[in-house]
Design an enzyme around this catalytic site. Structure first.
Site, PDB file in Angstrom:
ATOM      1  N   ASP A 103       0.851  -1.177   0.000  1.00 46.97           N
ATOM      2  CA  ASP A 103       0.000   0.000   0.000  1.00 46.97           C
ATOM      3  C   ASP A 103       0.900   1.244   0.000  1.00 46.97           C
ATOM      4  O   ASP A 103       1.775   1.366  -0.850  1.00 46.97           O
ATOM      5  CB  ASP A 103      -0.952  -0.058   1.209  1.00 46.97           C
ATOM      6  CG  ASP A 103      -1.996   1.029   1.232  1.00 46.97           C
ATOM      7  OD1 ASP A 103      -2.987   0.924   0.482  1.00 46.97           O
ATOM      8  OD2 ASP A 103      -1.825   2.001   1.997  1.00 46.97           O
ATOM      9  N   TYR A 152     -12.299   8.334  -1.712  1.00 45.97           N
ATOM     10  CA  TYR A 152     -11.682   8.506  -0.392  1.00 45.97           C
ATOM     11  C   TYR A 152     -10.457   9.416  -0.402  1.00 45.97           C
ATOM     12  O   TYR A 152     -10.266  10.213   0.517  1.00 45.97           O
ATOM     13  CB  TYR A 152     -11.379   7.148   0.249  1.00 45.97           C
ATOM     14  CG  TYR A 152     -10.126   6.439  -0.228  1.00 45.97           C
ATOM     15  CD1 TYR A 152      -8.995   6.354   0.571  1.00 45.97           C
ATOM     16  CD2 TYR A 152     -10.087   5.818  -1.482  1.00 45.97           C
ATOM     17  CE1 TYR A 152      -7.855   5.682   0.149  1.00 45.97           C
ATOM     18  CE2 TYR A 152      -8.961   5.156  -1.909  1.00 45.97           C
ATOM     19  CZ  TYR A 152      -7.844   5.094  -1.097  1.00 45.97           C
ATOM     20  OH  TYR A 152      -6.725   4.426  -1.521  1.00 45.97           O
ATOM     21  N   TYR A 234      -1.890  11.327   2.289  1.00 44.76           N
ATOM     22  CA  TYR A 234      -2.759  11.628   1.145  1.00 44.76           C
ATOM     23  C   TYR A 234      -2.821  13.130   0.885  1.00 44.76           C
ATOM     24  O   TYR A 234      -2.967  13.565  -0.261  1.00 44.76           O
ATOM     25  CB  TYR A 234      -4.164  11.091   1.392  1.00 44.76           C
ATOM     26  CG  TYR A 234      -4.232   9.587   1.489  1.00 44.76           C
ATOM     27  CD1 TYR A 234      -4.453   8.800   0.361  1.00 44.76           C
ATOM     28  CD2 TYR A 234      -4.082   8.938   2.711  1.00 44.76           C
ATOM     29  CE1 TYR A 234      -4.528   7.415   0.450  1.00 44.76           C
ATOM     30  CE2 TYR A 234      -4.146   7.553   2.815  1.00 44.76           C
ATOM     31  CZ  TYR A 234      -4.363   6.802   1.672  1.00 44.76           C
ATOM     32  OH  TYR A 234      -4.423   5.435   1.761  1.00 44.76           O
ATOM     33  N   HIS A 299      -6.987  -6.644  -0.843  1.00 36.70           N
ATOM     34  CA  HIS A 299      -5.907  -5.659  -0.716  1.00 36.70           C
ATOM     35  C   HIS A 299      -4.879  -6.032   0.351  1.00 36.70           C
ATOM     36  O   HIS A 299      -3.678  -5.860   0.148  1.00 36.70           O
ATOM     37  CB  HIS A 299      -6.518  -4.298  -0.396  1.00 36.70           C
ATOM     38  CG  HIS A 299      -5.532  -3.182  -0.320  1.00 36.70           C
ATOM     39  ND1 HIS A 299      -4.804  -2.744  -1.410  1.00 36.70           N
ATOM     40  CD2 HIS A 299      -5.142  -2.404   0.720  1.00 36.70           C
ATOM     41  CE1 HIS A 299      -4.025  -1.746  -1.049  1.00 36.70           C
ATOM     42  NE2 HIS A 299      -4.200  -1.522   0.247  1.00 36.70           N
TER      43      HIS A 299
END
Length: 321
Positions: A103, A152, A234, A299
């Site tokens: 990730d 998201y 992010y 995931h």
């Protein structure tokens, strides 16, 4: 976990918590969101038993590692800088190490190979392939154009907004919702109905994730006052895009292997399968040795199928001993 040593090390101006076990060539495990060193518990146990020194830090903003207040303190350069300094301190005589990422940890591992290929002997990445810099469009504008404002990554951009919604949902519900997400499509967080259902909808755990394990994550995120540290990664996607301009057109020159589940949301992003399988990925990572797509896996592949992943890591890394 039995035999795991925990310590806190001063790196790059922060205190970083590190879990490690074993002796031998060092494997650096880099976690993603919303995770911790603990996500690598199966890999730490397995690889340390096979003659490796398994090292798994809580990244900046996570777990028992410091979480700087400034959003701008979470760029790819800060994170790679933390890890390079960590390696310099804990393995000063080991010029190159083995790296495993998942990730955001996979993204950081790719950055590390671009910035400091001299530090990486070989890399095994999960879920997120190398994404070359696109000078024509920053990633947030790109995702918003494809998925809309409820995607998201877009919802994460406004400081404090998503944190307030997650606080209302409760840390346990948020952790369960992310870790059990197996839809081969984007995570959408519309207000009032995050993850596509009401916030109070019970989340059933899969066989590979126990309530006790969830509670470990919950305790650490609660102690960190929520998810802000991880979300700040992010919030630097646009800033990283600007900072990465000098690396436009650069390829990765470190031996690599990539594994993804066929139910992974990343694998189903627009154009991703074509990029991975039709030559684009290999062009950008000419040292890519193999791509493995695991059937029926989501995931969080390293927790869902730990034995298979442990064997793949070992089989790949032993050629570099």
């Amino acid at each position: 976990m039995e035999g795991v040593e925990h310590r806190v090390i001063k790196v790059n101006g922060i205190n970083m918590h590190v879990a490690e076990k074993g002796e031998g060539p060092l494997i650096l495990f880099i976690h993603g969101f919303p995770e911790l060193w603990y996500s690598w518990r199966y890999q730490i146990a397995a690889l340390s038993s096979k003659g490796y020194r398994a090292v798994a830090p809580d990244l900046r903003g996570y777990g028992d590692t410091d979480a700087p207040d400034l959003i701008t303190s979470y760029t790819c350069f800060h994170i790679v800088g933390d890890l390079v300094q960590l390696l310099n301190i804990i393995a000063p005589n080991e010029h190159k190490v083995l790296v495993v990422g998942h990730d955001w940890g996979a993204a950081i591992a790719w950055y590390m190979c671009l910035f400091r290929p001299d530090k990486v002997k070989a890399m095994f990445n999960l879920s997120v392939p190398f994404i070359p810099h696109n000078p024509q469009m920053n990633p947030i504008d790109g995702w918003r154009a494809i998925y809309g404002n409820d995607y998201y990554m877009c919802r994460f951009q406004e400081p404090g907004e998503i944190e307030a919604e997650f606080a209302e949902m409760g840390t346990e519900t948020v952790v369960k919702a992310f870790l059990t997400y197996r839809v081969p499509g984007p995570i959408m967080l519309p207000k009032g109905k995050p993850f596509g259902h009401s916030a109070d909808t019970p989340v059933a755990l899969p066989s590979w994730l126990s309530e006790e394990e969830v509670h470990y994550y919950v305790s650490k995120f609660d102690n960190k006052s929520g998810f802000t540290g991880g979300i700040n990664y992010y919030r630097n996607l646009h800033r990283n895009w600007e900072l990465m301009a000098p690396w436009t057109g650069c390829d990765v020159k470190v031996a690599a292997k990539f594994v993804v589940g066929d139910l992974d949301l990343v694998y189903h992003m627009p154009g991703m399968k074509e990029y991975i399988h039709n030559g684009g990925f290999k062009k950008d990572v000419p040292t890519l040795e193999e791509v493995v797509v695991m059937e029926g896996v989501g995931h969080f592949i390293h927790m869902e199928k730990p034995d298979e992943i442990n064997n793949l890591i070992y089989d790949f890394f032993r050629q570099f001993d």
